[in-house]
Enzyme design. Structure first.
Site, PDB file in Angstrom:
ATOM      1  N   CYS A 109      57.977 -56.194  31.604  1.00 17.75           N
ATOM      2  CA  CYS A 109      59.211 -55.624  32.163  1.00 17.75           C
ATOM      3  C   CYS A 109      59.747 -56.349  33.395  1.00 17.75           C
ATOM      4  CB  CYS A 109      58.975 -54.155  32.521  1.00 17.75           C
ATOM      5  SG  CYS A 109      58.300 -53.170  31.177  1.00 17.75           S
ATOM      6  N   HIS A 165      62.839 -51.230  38.001  1.00 21.66           N
ATOM      7  CA  HIS A 165      61.535 -51.899  37.937  1.00 21.66           C
ATOM      8  C   HIS A 165      61.502 -53.258  38.634  1.00 21.66           C
ATOM      9  CE1 HIS A 165      57.576 -52.281  35.447  1.00 21.66           C
ATOM     10  NE2 HIS A 165      57.388 -52.064  36.746  1.00 21.66           N
TER      11      HIS A 165
END
Length: 586
Positions: A109, A165
C-alpha cells in the site's frame, strides 16, 4: 529526467501479454446490484430531475482528472482478465478506453501511494522498507512536492476521498497539508468497513474516519465505506463548478481485508465454495457499482466530456484473503509479477486511440509527470523524478519512453540466509531483497516473497490437491533469479545460470540505483500514538512544542553530563577543584 540516466537500448518490440481478454460479460441487474443505465439522468432530492450544466460537452484546455485507486485487487480479478467475478463497469470503461497490459505498481500500500503522489521510487523518499505502521512517527517526507500541490499551482481544486496511508504522526503529514483542499477518509491501511475502527494490536485501537483534519464522528452511521466514499464523491462533484478544473483522488478501501460486504452483493456468488473468495467477489461487485455511480455523476454534473479517468490497483491480490493473480506468480507483498503487475486502464473522451490495448511499459511513478503536463503545469528542474510523461504512449499508441523499472531495493530486508557478495559476482550482496526490470529482463535477489502460482481451482473444495502441484521447491542457496518477462510473463523458467552476463549487467544497474538511495525511514513505534491518549482516535500525536521542549531538556542534560564528565576527568588527572570564593565579610 529520471535519475541515474538511461543507458540501456530501447526494446526492439513491446511486451506481449499471454492472458486472454474475455468480453461480453452480462451486466448485473438493477434490482440486485443497483446499476443505472449509462445514459440515464438521475433524480435529485424529492425525485426532481437534475439538469446538466450548460456547456457540459465543451472541451476545455485543462482536463478534470479522476484517479481511482483500488486496494489489493488481484490481476485476474476483473472481467476482461477472465474472472468469474462480474465487473461490467470496469469492463465497459476499459473497453472504451485504453487497457494497460504492461502496467506495474509496488507490492504494498504505502509504496504505491508514495510513488503515485511524488513520481519517485521508494529509494528516493526513504520509504523502501515495508509500509508506514499506525504507531510509527513516520510519514511521506515533507520535503517532497506532491501531485496535488503541483496541480493547485495551476488552478486545480484538489480533493481526496478514501485511504491515505502515507503517515499522520504530525499535523503537517495530513492530506490537507500535502496539497488537498479537502479530505474525507481513513488515515490507516485498513479497518472495519462499517464502524471505521482499527486495532493495530491488542488494546491499541481507535476510530479512523476523518473529514479534513478532524475525526468525522458525525458520519459514524454504519454506512459501508465503499458506498459512503461514493456518496462523498457525488457531493463534491455536485457542489463544484465544472468550468474549473478538478483533481479527484478516490482511494477506495475495497477490496482490502477485512472481507465485508452488504448482503445483496452476494447474490451472484453463492456458488463459490471458498468463503473468502465469495466475500471478496461481493466486495468487488460493490466497488464496480460504485465506479459506475461515479461515472454517472461525472456525466450528470458536466465533467465527463473533459475528464480523464484513471483506474489502478495499488498492488496484487492476496490469495489467502480471496484475491487471484492467476496466471501470474506470487501475491501481494512480493516482487513476483503477481505482486506488482496491476489491473489498470485509462478512460477518457480525450483519448485519440480509444478501444485499444497498451502493451508498452508503464509504472505508477509515471502518473506524476503525465498528469502535471496534461494540466499545463510545470515540473521544477530540481525535482529529480523517476517517472515519465507517457500520455502519447497511452493516447496515441507511441513507444514508451520507459525502458526500465526499479521495483525496489530494501537494505533492511535481508532474510536470504544464503545471499552473499560472491553470489552477486562481487557486484551486489544477494542477501538484499531487490528487483529490477530492464527491457525484457527482470532480475530478483534476496528473498522475493511467497512464490506459488495459485490457480482458480484453489478457491474450490478440490483446490488444495491442484494447488500443491503449483508449489515451488526452492533450490538450496538460491538468491538470484532472471526471467525474460516478455517471453515468460509467468516466471516459470529461471535463466540466471544460462545468461550470467545479463545477470551481471542488471546487478550493476542495481548498484547504480543504490548509489542514489536516501537512508531508510523506519522508526520504532511511539507509545504516544495510542488512540487512548488522543480521545479514542487515530491521529497526529507529535506536537512541535513538545519536540522543542524535549530538545531543550536534552541539550540541558547533555550540558550537565559534559560538565560532570569534565569534573571526573579533572579528578582522574589529580587536579583539585578551586575553592568557592567567599563573599566579603564571610
Amino acid at each position: 529526467m529520471a535519475r541515474g540516466g538511461r543507458r540501456w537500448p530501447r526494446r526492439p518490440c513491446p511486451g506481449r501479454m499471454v492472458a486472454a481478454v474475455l468480453a461480453g460479460l452480462s451486466l448485473l441487474s438493477l434490482l440486485t446490484c443497483g446499476y443505472l443505465a449509462w445514459g440515464s439522468r438521475r433524480a435529485g432530492p424529492g425525485g426532481t430531475p437534475l439538469a446538466e450544466e450548460p456547456g457540459a460537452g465543451a472541451p476545455r484546455s485543462q482536463p478534470h482528472i479522476i484517479f481511482i485507486l483500488a486496494d489489493d485487487q488481484g490481476f485476474r480479478d476483473v472481467g476482461y482478465h477472465g474472472s468469474e467475478i462480474r465487473t461490467p463497469t470496469l469492463d465497459k470503461l476499459a473497453a472504451e478506453g485504453v487497457k494497460l497490459e504492461n502496467y506495474y505498481v509496488q507490492p504494498m500500500c504505502t509504496p504505491s501511494r508514495s510513488q503515485l503522489i511524488t513520481g519517485k521510487y521508494q529509494i528516493h523518499t526513504g520509504l523502501q522498507h515495508s509500509i508506514i505502521r499506525p504507531t510509527q512517527p513516520n510519514c511521506l517526507p515533507l520535503d517532497n512536492v506532491t501531485l496535488p500541490q503541483k496541480l493547485k499551482e495551476v488552478g486545480y481544486s484538489t480533493h481526496m476521498v478514501g485511504k491515505w496511508h502515507l503517515g499522520f504522526y504530525r499535523r503537517e503529514c495530513m492530506p490537507t497539508q500535502r496539497g488537498f483542499d479537502s479530505f474525507f477518509g481513513s488515515l490507516l491501511g485498513s479497518g472495519d468497513y462499517y464502524t471505521h475502527f482499527k486495532c493495530d494490536s491488542p488494546g491499541i485501537c481507535g476510530y479512523d474516519l476523518y473529514e479534513n483534519d478532524n475525526a468525522a464522528w458525525d458520519h459514524d452511521t454504519g454506512i459501508y465505506s465503499t458506498q459512503m466514499y461514493t456518496q462523498k464523491v457525488q457531493q463534491i462533484l455536485a457542489s463544484h463548478n465544472p468550468g474549473k478544473p478538478i483533481f479527484l483522488y478516490i482511494a477506495y478501501q475495497a477490496v482490502h481485508s477485512p472481507l465485508q460486504a452488504p448482503g445483496r452483493y452476494f447474490e451472484h456468488y453463492r456458488s463459490i465454495n471458498n468463503i473468502n473468495r465469495r466475500r471478496y467477489a461481493a466486495m468487488l461487485a460493490c466497488l464496480d457499482e460504485a465506479i459506475n455511480n461515479v461515472t454517472l455523476a461525472l456525466k450528470k454534473y458536466g465533467y465527463y466530456e473533459n475528464s480523464i479517468i484513471i483506474y489502478s490497483s495499488d498492488n496484487g491480490g492476496q490469495p489467502m484473503a480471496g484475491g487471484s493473480n492467476w496466471p501470474l506468480r506470487g501475491s501481494k507483498g512480493t516482487y513476483w509479477e503477481g505482486g506488482i503487475r496491476a489491473v489498470g486502464f485509462v478512460h477518457s473522451p480525450l483519448l485519440k486511440n480509444k478501444g485499444s490495448v497498451c502493451k508498452e511499459l508503464v509504472h505508477i511513478t509515471d502518473w506524476f509527470p503525465t498528469l502535471i503536463t496534461l494540466a499545463e503545469g510545470q515540473i521544477d528542474e530540481d525535482i529529480q523524478l523517476d517517472g515519465y510523461d507517457i500520455w502519447e504512449t497511452i493516447s496515441e499508441g507511441r513507444r514508451s519512453p520507459r525502458v526500465d523499472i526499479l521495483h525496489n531495493i530494501d537494505p533492511i530486508y535481508t532474510k536470504a540466509k544464503n545471499g552473499s557478495w560472491a553470489a552477486g559476482y562481487g557486484i551486489w550482496n544477494t542477501a538484499i531483497q531487490s528487483a529490477i526490470r530492464v527491457n525484457h529482463w527482470k532480475l530478483l535477489t534476496g528473498n522475493p516473497g511467497y512464490s506459488d502460482w495459485v490457480p482458480p481451482q484453489a478457491f474450490s473444495n478440490a483446490g488444495p490437491n491442484r494447488w500443491h502441484n503449483e508449489r515451488v521447491s526452492w533450490s538450496a542457496g538460491k538468491t538470484v533469479w532472471l526471467f525474460n518477462i516478455t517471453a515468460d510473463p509467468y516466471e516459470r523458467v529461471d535463466l540466471s545460470a544460462r545468461y550470467p552476463d545479463v545477470v551481471k549487467q542488471l546487478l550493476r544497474r542495481l548498484s547504480q540505483f543504490n548509489k542514489t538511495a536516501v537512508p531508510v525511514r523506519y522508526p520504532p513505534k511511539d507509545p504516544r500514538s495510542n488512540p487512548k491518549l488522543n480521545g479514542g482516535v487515530w491521529g497526529p500525536w507529535f506536537k512541535e512544542d513538545e519536540k522543542k521542549k524535549k530538545s531543550d531538556k536534552s541539550k540541558g542534560a547533555n550540558k550537565q553530563k559534559k560538565n560532570k564528565s569534565k569534573k571526573k576527568a579533572n579528578r582522574k588527572k589529580g587536579q583539585s577543584f578551586p575553592c568557592r570564593s567567599r563573599l566579603p565579610g564571610g
